[in-house]
Enzyme design. Structure first.
Site, PDB file in Angstrom:
ATOM      1  N   HIS A   1       0.835  -1.180   0.000  1.00 11.59           N
ATOM      2  CA  HIS A   1       0.000   0.000   0.000  1.00 11.59           C
ATOM      3  C   HIS A   1       0.876   1.238   0.000  1.00 11.59           C
ATOM      4  CE1 HIS A   1       1.211   0.142   4.152  1.00 11.59           C
ATOM      5  NE2 HIS A   1       0.553  -0.965   4.426  1.00 11.59           N
TER       6      HIS A   1
ATOM      7  N   ARG B   1      16.364   3.479  -1.361  1.00 11.79           N
ATOM      8  CA  ARG B   1      17.282   2.933  -2.361  1.00 11.79           C
ATOM      9  C   ARG B   1      18.545   2.479  -1.657  1.00 11.79           C
ATOM     10  NH1 ARG B   1      21.676   5.654  -3.681  1.00 11.79           N
ATOM     11  NH2 ARG B   1      21.918   7.840  -3.028  1.00 11.79           N
TER      12      ARG B   1
END
Length: 450
Positions: free
Chosen positions: A54, A125
């Site tokens: 989500h 990342r």
């Protein structure tokens, strides 16, 4: 940071928490199908973990969640052993977070994270990757740089566990289970099996693991090349920064592999890392030079499972096959290595469960007396003094040779002990206790006739 200790592993129908996990306050779990936390995962305060994919955003305190999407397939969120998750981080989705990874505080993670990587940001990342070659976390600024470090790590892991085997399918299976249950498919460790043309089900056992784990390598000799040559071959296949030979009947205890990896990382400049099972204090000691090594390790250097070699130093040995007929190549290797990199460390901890098999496949007196003493004599004046060797002879005689000879004879273990008295005389005739011990040996030998 305050953590709540979870002393025992806990398991519900859809949540699994491994042993040694710790969590700060405010941990939120949103579970549709399954969330798994490995062993020794550390979770900071106000972290959100969900197996649903989500969109979410952190706010001051709770996490605002929108449009939950139930996961497909097994739908699991899996977080690997020894991962650390920073405060206010959110991890959501049918994803896997690798072992030894770090999720920076405030990060939002929606995709897989490889082993031993640091991630940060929203969306998160990879910002650093652990590099075994340098024993450092390498900063990365692009996906291309990430792939470069990961590719190099696959070709040069931190550790190669090399297992020579022959007709021990049951032992080999237990050994491999003890390893992969702790490391899984990580690219930080490769496992190599060198099968010496076994005639039992060894190949089937190895193939099953090979199909499941990409960090497994297997070679089967077309014919039996002998135990010594198979040991040398197994070591020669290693690509890791460190290599260790491992008996197929020596099984790693729980948490032993991560402990060994941590020791190698923290002492990456040492040419040898030797575990001392009888000490068991968990302490790590560093030493320098062949004589210090002999005084610390003694004849336990013959137990190949106990010693891990820094591969760059091992490869400097010009002829690693020179002692291939002695059953003690590993002893020569250790002292040869110390001649050009004298730094070593010892770990006071038993890492293995041993199958308890008596020495077999060779003559006990020939190897444990003649060949071991010849190995030490080879390095006299080249790292070892005559005095140190004489001291070692006495220690080995009373601490290993007589007790083992007694056990072999009394328990009728079947080990070849023919000529034991002759090998003793050959090596010990000039020692002041020679006659006294000779009578003891003869008394033990007489037991075999009753």
């Amino acid at each position: 940071m305050i953590y709540k200790d979870l002393a025992q592993p806990e398991q519900w129908s859809n949540v699994v928490i491994g042993e040694g996990c710790r969590s700060g306050p405010g941990l939120v779990l949103t579970v549709f199908k399954r969330i798994e936390l490995g062993r020794h995962v550390e979770v900071g305060p106000y972290v959100s973990l969900s197996d649903s994919n989500h969109s979410c955003m952190p706010v001051n305190g709770p996490v605002l969640r929108k449009s939950p999407i139930q996961p497909e397939g097994d739908g699991a969120l899996r977080i690997g052993d020894r991962t650390r998750i920073g405060a206010h981080a959110v991890i959501a989705g049918n994803i896997t977070i690798g072992q030894w990874s770090v999720i920076a505080a405030g990060s939002i993670v929606h995709s897989d994270v490889p082993d031993a990587c640091i991630v940060a940001g929203n969306p998160a990342r990879i910002t650093a990757v652990y590099d075994p070659a340098s024993s450092m976390w390498i900063r990365v600024h692009s996906q291309e740089e990430v792939e470069q470090v990961l590719s190099r790590r696959k070709e040069q892991p931190l550790l190669s566990i090399c297992i020579p085997t022959y007709n021990r399918m049951g032992h080999l299976e237990a050994c491999l289970n003890s390893i992969f249950s702790q490391i899984g498919p990580t690219d930080l460790v490769e496992v190599i099996v060198s099968d010496n043309a076994s005639t039992d089900g060894t190949e089937k056992v190895a193939t099953r693991f090979l199909e499941q784990y990409p960090n497994m390598r297997y070679i089967r000799n077309p014919e039996n090349i002998g135990a010594d040559r198979n040991i040398i071959q197994a070591a020669g296949m290693a690509r890791g920064i460190f290599l260790k030979l491992n008996g197929d009947d020596d099984y790693f205890l729980e948490e032993a592999v991560p402990l060994l990896l941590s020791t190698l990382h923290n002492h990456s400049d040492c040419s040898l890392v030797h575990t001392i099972p009888w000490r068991r204090d968990g302490g790590i000691s560093r030493g320098n030079g062949a004589e210090a090594y002999l005084g610390t390790v003694s004849n336990h250097a013959v137990a190949m499972t106990l010693t891990t070699f820094r591969r760059a130093d091992w490869e400097k040995i010009t002829d690693r096959t020179a002692w291939g007929s002695t059953s003690l190549s590993q002893v020569y290797w250790q002292y040869q290595i110390l001649s050009h990199n004298p730094k070593f460390c010892t770990l006071g901890r038993n890492l293995y469960h041993y199958a308890g098999k008596a020495p077999d496949g060779y003559n006990f007196g020939k190897v444990a007396i003649r060949h071991y003493m010849q190995a030490l004599s080879y390095f006299e004046g080249a790292g070892l003094s005559k005095e140190a060797i004489t001291t070692e002879m006495t220690k080995v005689l009373y601490g290993t040779l007589i007790p083992w000879y007694t056990r072999i004879v009394q328990e009728k273990l079947g080990t070849d002990v023919s000529g034991f008295e002759d090998y003793y005389t050959e090596c010990y005739r000039d020692q002041p206790y020679y006659e006294e011990v000779l009578l003891k040996i003869r008394a033990i030998t007489a037991l075999s006739r009753h």
